[in-house]
Write an enzyme that holds these catalytic residues in place. Structure first.
Site: not given
Ligand code: GLC
Ligand code: CA
Length: 556
Positions: A98, A200, A255, A328-329
């Site tokens: 990641d 990310d 993402e 995970h979000d």
């Molecule tokens: C992305 C991740 C999340 C994180 C955010 C800031 O959305 O998936 O878990 O809190 O970025 O890095």
């Protein structure tokens, strides 16, 4: 269509903190993953994506990195990582990391230096601005996790930008040195042999010139027009691909925050040479109207069909998508889109049947293969996620919500739902650890766990295995052309897929009642490739579907 190993592969996302704890300190770790590689191999997944494993003070569980080239001590050592990578490859699987490149931790040496003075060589690694005329923050930008996106620094009298928590200062990508630092970190891991990166919040890295105020148009629109898709973004992505990724047999998975189907092509069209694929938020957020914890809307199947279709049409043969229904979000997918009580077993399987037959790389999240469900936390003290905690604090302070209501909202949509430790067995703490885990195990581990499902031929786990295996055999699952039947039917999702003279039909019932449907085509003779029930009734072209039944047929 360009064929690549990462298109047909299934990505399995591991949230290391919650996966498996090998040394019983209550925190999952790299050796814990090594111990489960055989499990993952037997699941027939191909690519492991690890949420961040780098040094971090864990304000946002590793998404706040203090050293991009070191392993978080709680997770293990670099030797553990090397062993994990080697063993993953030995099993014919790939591993991606990641990459959190929009921001780092305020405990990163870059930021610690930057804070020292205005003329520190690292100052320009971040976004610093003078206060506005009234002494407040430079503009009205909001952090994704509540409050202003600007934090005041007493020592220099300036504010720095943080789109996430104040411990996650945004990096200044305008500065070529910052870009080189990130590229170097990427090369460090790629040279070790990692197979790519999940990127990310990558659409946020280029900031709008002059930091203009956001108009009052709702979070989603502000996200697209002000925070994401900045003016130099595509230049950076091309540079990153050109200088780094293209030199390796590796891929990038973005993402897709703030990306919609009309501009997705700018990121992933093959001829643009920027990113290899993205997962968008439209399915993940299809019950979320504006932002998390705001006016959720009930799950609407027709809306979901439209989302799949519009994205398919938009990227058709020009680019590639990854296909996620949970991570995970978000809260657990079976709790959001299926039924986590009476029809838990059937609905969890049916949802996978849909996900695995949509075009794109299948992206599954740890625990969904055993149908893990949302968790009801009894008190705010049990909540761990910084997003939920900030939401709670802000809304209790402003008296917008009562404590009870705020907690109910957190339980419905909060990220801790997806982060509870994996339920390996019915032993204490679900077999995840011998000590109290960092976030409590869902008490339903006595019923829902890997061990029970291993032994049960009808389990969700064994169904996932069968389906992921079948998906490898049939190109049509991944590359076929989809044509929907009864598009506006609010209860059933039915589509044909065709590829080079082959046809499959996917028939999914999204309701807790039986429904008859006239297929209108001669499928009496078709082969059943998969069925989440033991029986199937088709008579004279009418199929009788049981609650949450899913069937995949192949025409002979
Ligand atoms: C992305 C991740 C999340 C994180 C955010 C800031 O959305 O998936 O878990 O809190 O970025 O890095
Ligand atoms: Ca541990």
């Amino acid at each position: 269509m360009e064929l690549s190993w990462f298109k047909k592969g299934t990505i399995y996302q591991i949230y290391p903190r919650s996966f498996n704890d090998s040394n019983n300190d209550g925190i999952g770790d790299l050796r814990g993953i090594i111990d489960k590689l055989e499990y993952l191999e037997r699941l027939h997944v191909d690519i492991l994506w690890l949420s961040p494993i780098f040094s971090s003070p864990n304000d946002d569980n590793g998404y706040d990195i203090s050293d991009y080239c070191a392993i978080m001590p709680e997770f293990g050592t670099m030797e553990d990582f090397d062993e994990l990578l080697e063993k993953t490859h030995d099993k014919g699987m790939r591993l991606i990391l990641d990459l959190v490149a929009n921001h780092c931790s305020d405990e990163h040496i870059w930021f610690e230096e930057a804070k020292k003075s205005k003329d520190n060589p690292y100052r320009d690694y971040f976004h610093w601005r003078s206060p506005s005329a009234d002494g407040g923050p430079p503009n009205n930008w909001k952090s994704f996790f509540g409050g202003s996106a600007w934090e005041y620094d007493e020592a220099s009298g300036e504010y720095y930008l943080h789109l996430f928590t104040r411990k996650q200062p945004d990096l200044n990508w305008e500065n070529p040195k910052v870009r080189e630092e990130i590229y170097d970190a990427m090369r460090f891991w790629l040279d070790k042999g990692v197979d790519g990166f999940r990127m990310d919040v990558i659409p946020l890295i280029s900031k709008r010139k002059g930091y203009p105020d956001a108009p009052d148009v709702g979070f989603r629109k502000i996200l697209e027009d002000v925070y994401a898709n900045g003016p130099r973004l595509h230049e950076y992505l091309r540079e990153m691909n050109d200088k780094v990724i293209s030199h390796y047999d590796a891929f990038s998975l973005a993402e897709g925050v703030g990306i919609n189907h009309t501009n997705a092509g700018l990121y992933i069209d093959y001829d643009r040479k920027e990113l290899d694929m993205l997962y968008h938020f439209d399915i993940l957020e299809c019950t979320i109207v504006n932002g998390k914890f705001e006016e959720p809307s009930p799950f609407d199947l027709v809306k979901m069909k439209h989302i799949y279709k519009k994205w398919r049409d938009a990227v058709h043969e020009k680019g590639w998508l990854a296909n996620a229904m949970g991570n995970h979000d978000f809260a657990r997918m079976v709790s959001r889109f299926g039924d986590d009580t009476t029809y838990w077993l059937a609905s969890a399987k049916m949802l996978l049947m849909m996900q695995a037959t949509q075009n794109g790389t299948l992206n599954i999240y740890q625990g969904d293969e055993i149908g893990m469900t949302n968790l009801i936390l009894g008190a705010i003290e049990d909540v761990r996620d910084v997003q939920s905690l900030n939401f709670y604090k802000e809304n209790i302070e402003t008296k917008r919500y009562s404590e009870a209501l705020a907690l109910t909202m957190i339980n419905a949509e909060g990220r801790d739902n997806a982060r509870t430790p994996i339920q390996w067995s019915d032993e204490k703490h679900g077999g995840f650890s011998n000590s109290d885990p960092w976030l409590q195990v869902n008490p339903n581990y006595t019923k829902i766990n890997v061990k029970h499902q291993e032994d049960d031929p009808d389990s969700i786990l064994n169904f996932y295995r069968a389906l992921l295996k079948v998906r490898k055999q049939y190109d049509i699952f991944v590359y076929g052309t989809i044509e929907e039947l009864a598009f506006e039917n609010p209860d059933l999702y039915i589509y044909k897929k065709t590829l080079e003279g082959e046809t499959i039909v996917v028939i999914l019932n999204f309701r807790e009642v039986s429904i008859d449907f006239e297929l209108g085509e001669p499928f009496d003779q078709a082969d059943v490739i998969l069925n989440n029930y033991k029986t199937m009734h088709i008579e004279e072209g009418v199929i009788h579907l049981q609650p949450y039944q899913g069937i995949i047929l192949k025409r002979q």
